[in-house]
Enzyme design. Sequence first.
Site, short mmCIF file in Angstrom:
data_model
loop_
_atom_site.label_atom_id
_atom_site.label_comp_id
_atom_site.label_asym_id
_atom_site.label_seq_id
_atom_site.Cartn_x
_atom_site.Cartn_y
_atom_site.Cartn_z
N ASP A 293 69.39 37.12 92.05
CA ASP A 293 68.65 37.90 91.04
C ASP A 293 69.04 37.46 89.63
O ASP A 293 68.20 37.40 88.74
CB ASP A 293 68.95 39.39 91.23
CG ASP A 293 68.67 39.84 92.66
OD1 ASP A 293 67.54 39.57 93.14
OD2 ASP A 293 69.55 40.42 93.30
N ASN B 127 66.23 30.14 98.37
CA ASN B 127 67.44 29.46 98.83
C ASN B 127 67.03 28.51 99.97
O ASN B 127 65.86 28.45 100.34
CB ASN B 127 68.54 30.46 99.22
CG ASN B 127 68.10 31.41 100.34
OD1 ASN B 127 67.35 31.01 101.23
ND2 ASN B 127 68.54 32.65 100.29
N SER C 167 64.23 45.52 93.38
CA SER C 167 64.92 46.75 93.77
C SER C 167 65.76 47.29 92.61
O SER C 167 66.13 46.57 91.69
CB SER C 167 65.84 46.45 94.95
OG SER C 167 66.73 45.40 94.61
N GLU D 115 65.21 30.22 102.95
CA GLU D 115 63.86 30.66 102.59
C GLU D 115 62.93 29.46 102.39
O GLU D 115 61.74 29.52 102.74
CB GLU D 115 63.92 31.51 101.31
CG GLU D 115 64.62 32.85 101.54
CD GLU D 115 65.17 33.50 100.28
OE1 GLU D 115 65.54 34.70 100.34
OE2 GLU D 115 65.27 32.81 99.22
#
Lengths: 360, 360
Positions: A237, A154, A17, A157
């Site tokens: 990120d 993480n 993004s 996830e």
Amino acid sequence: MSAAPIVPPTRVLAVASHVVSGYVGNKVAVFVLQSLGCDAAALNTVQFSNHTGYRHWTGTKATAQEISDLYRGLKDNYINDFDMMLSGYIPGAEGVLAVGEIAKELKETNKEQPGNFFWVLDPVMGDNGNLYVAADVVPAYKSLLSYADLIIPNQFEAELLSEVKITDMDSLAAAIQAFHEKHRVPHVIITSVSISSPDIPEGHLCVVGSTMTSAGRPRLFKTVFPSIDCYFCGTGDMFGALVTVRMREAAAEAAEGAATAGDVHVTSRASWLSDDAVAAVDLPLARATEKVLASMHEVLTHTKDAMQGVVDRTLAAMTEEERRGDKQKMLAGKKAAELQLVRNLDCLRAPQKTIEVRPF
Amino acid sequence: MSAAPIVPPTRVLAVASHVVSGYVGNKVAVFVLQSLGCDAAALNTVQFSNHTGYRHWTGTKATAQEISDLYRGLKDNYINDFDMMLSGYIPGAEGVLAVGEIAKELKETNKEQPGNFFWVLDPVMGDNGNLYVAADVVPAYKSLLSYADLIIPNQFEAELLSEVKITDMDSLAAAIQAFHEKHRVPHVIITSVSISSPDIPEGHLCVVGSTMTSAGRPRLFKTVFPSIDCYFCGTGDMFGALVTVRMREAAAEAAEGAATAGDVHVTSRASWLSDDAVAAVDLPLARATEKVLASMHEVLTHTKDAMQGVVDRTLAAMTEEERRGDKQKMLAGKKAAELQLVRNLDCLRAPQKTIEVRPF
């Protein structure tokens, strides 16, 4: 005085993004990649005014078709010669699959020299038990795992993708083993582990990683370090971009060592897999993790130290009525928690802090 | 060993195009601004796979409404506190006017402290006699000139906006005088002057700048330097980003000098206008221009030196049939001419080359 590149020439396709103001997604990744010397191609999956933690934002999302079209434009012009890909937030399952097609094609193109392309997959789906993407994104990512070289989920996830509930060190190891054995993912880092364990004191964070052996067995390492008591956006990120560069750096160093010893270069092997004889704590992935976490610790410390000043200045610029509003106070806090990256170039390039991994 | 920021904390709104691969527009500006220490908010007016010099590209443009919406998102979240704005390529007159509205609003917000906001306007319209935007973009830019603090047109754009045909040094000075007197633009740099003049030897380029006096009279300086015989895209964008940071740096230095002498800070004045007593070659704009051109000379030299290698590697990766194609050779050349920015951080931050401006 020199700001020489940290890695050999490296072209990275960064898919994530974009926010106009602030630091998440490609706004973090592209600067980190570039300031360490990578030629980053930035395919932005959204353009929002700011990250969604502010609760209100404006902007547009790229469709799966638009993502595919942008890649086709690169291919048509012979500028899809990527050494690595780093993928982060992608809106929707169709977009995830479109990015997967790019990775598959780049794998196929390099099948004769499989070490020439390396995909770092950050399966951005949620955190702390909350899914913040549509449910069909989970199987989309699952279907792509076997094409990834390094995944950096993480804990939440990792549970979604491995189908292993992580409650202790044993189940954590089992989840990583599932990635290696079932999905053939060569390198895994679980970027935030929050389980109660005697190994993880109160107020500490744990990061666990592994590079599989040729037989698909895990080589687990971990590191436990004091957490910074504050919620920042964009840390995943930053981790992804730093680990992309540092993995390249560590693999290139290992290759140089091998060349001196007359051995096969680790970077000429598929997924840069180390010899089975290399112990967990000596893996390029372990070296990379140490440097990544050192940089992150320094950037987050500087960000936290500057926060109150940012809040004060932001509130001072408001009218007296605005300043009393809860929403305005919340927004000043969000702004203050934006990662302080650009004025801390040294922390990214040459962190002073020492973080060491240990055997699991 | 330090990579300390070059300017005081500076938030810049950078409005320009974005390309996935390569270096034009915001892909140049954002990295340059960030690597010199600015917090760059990047509002991307297009997302294309690559720059249009490749002749074929894919991607999408932002509408004027989308540009306005993105800014509104920033404003709603109190994150439109910009010290500077740098605007480059904007598709269409409506988009140009939308960006103008942003500048006007930021000027209005800072009207009590007019030195707190500074707009660097690069009126991207064409070059060498060719207009590459719609005809109605010209009057749109003209209507906004009086809100700009610094404009950086090339010779062709300067002619379009000033309505003065530039054929010699006198008409060049007249064009700049028109910007100061008619449009009240405080600072002007004409970034590429190609006229035959005894002052400009064959194979040399000329850059001319001026900061007006309180009476709107020009203070002209110029510099003439050997050109690099090669066509690069993105040089105007690199100039814009570098001059944004270096103008801030030079004005801050002048302000520091004034503080020592007990005088008024140049940065507290509208448009950072220097005292009338300051000579042309001593202007902050002159200092900025020298550093900008030094960095550009170094980056372009490194880019040119690396070009043949990039062409060779690009062709080597093609099939034998492709390698023989004229289109493929052209595309390899385009790729090789992409600015080598990220591996030349030192050239941006601390150029060694000395370029000096002289009185006009």
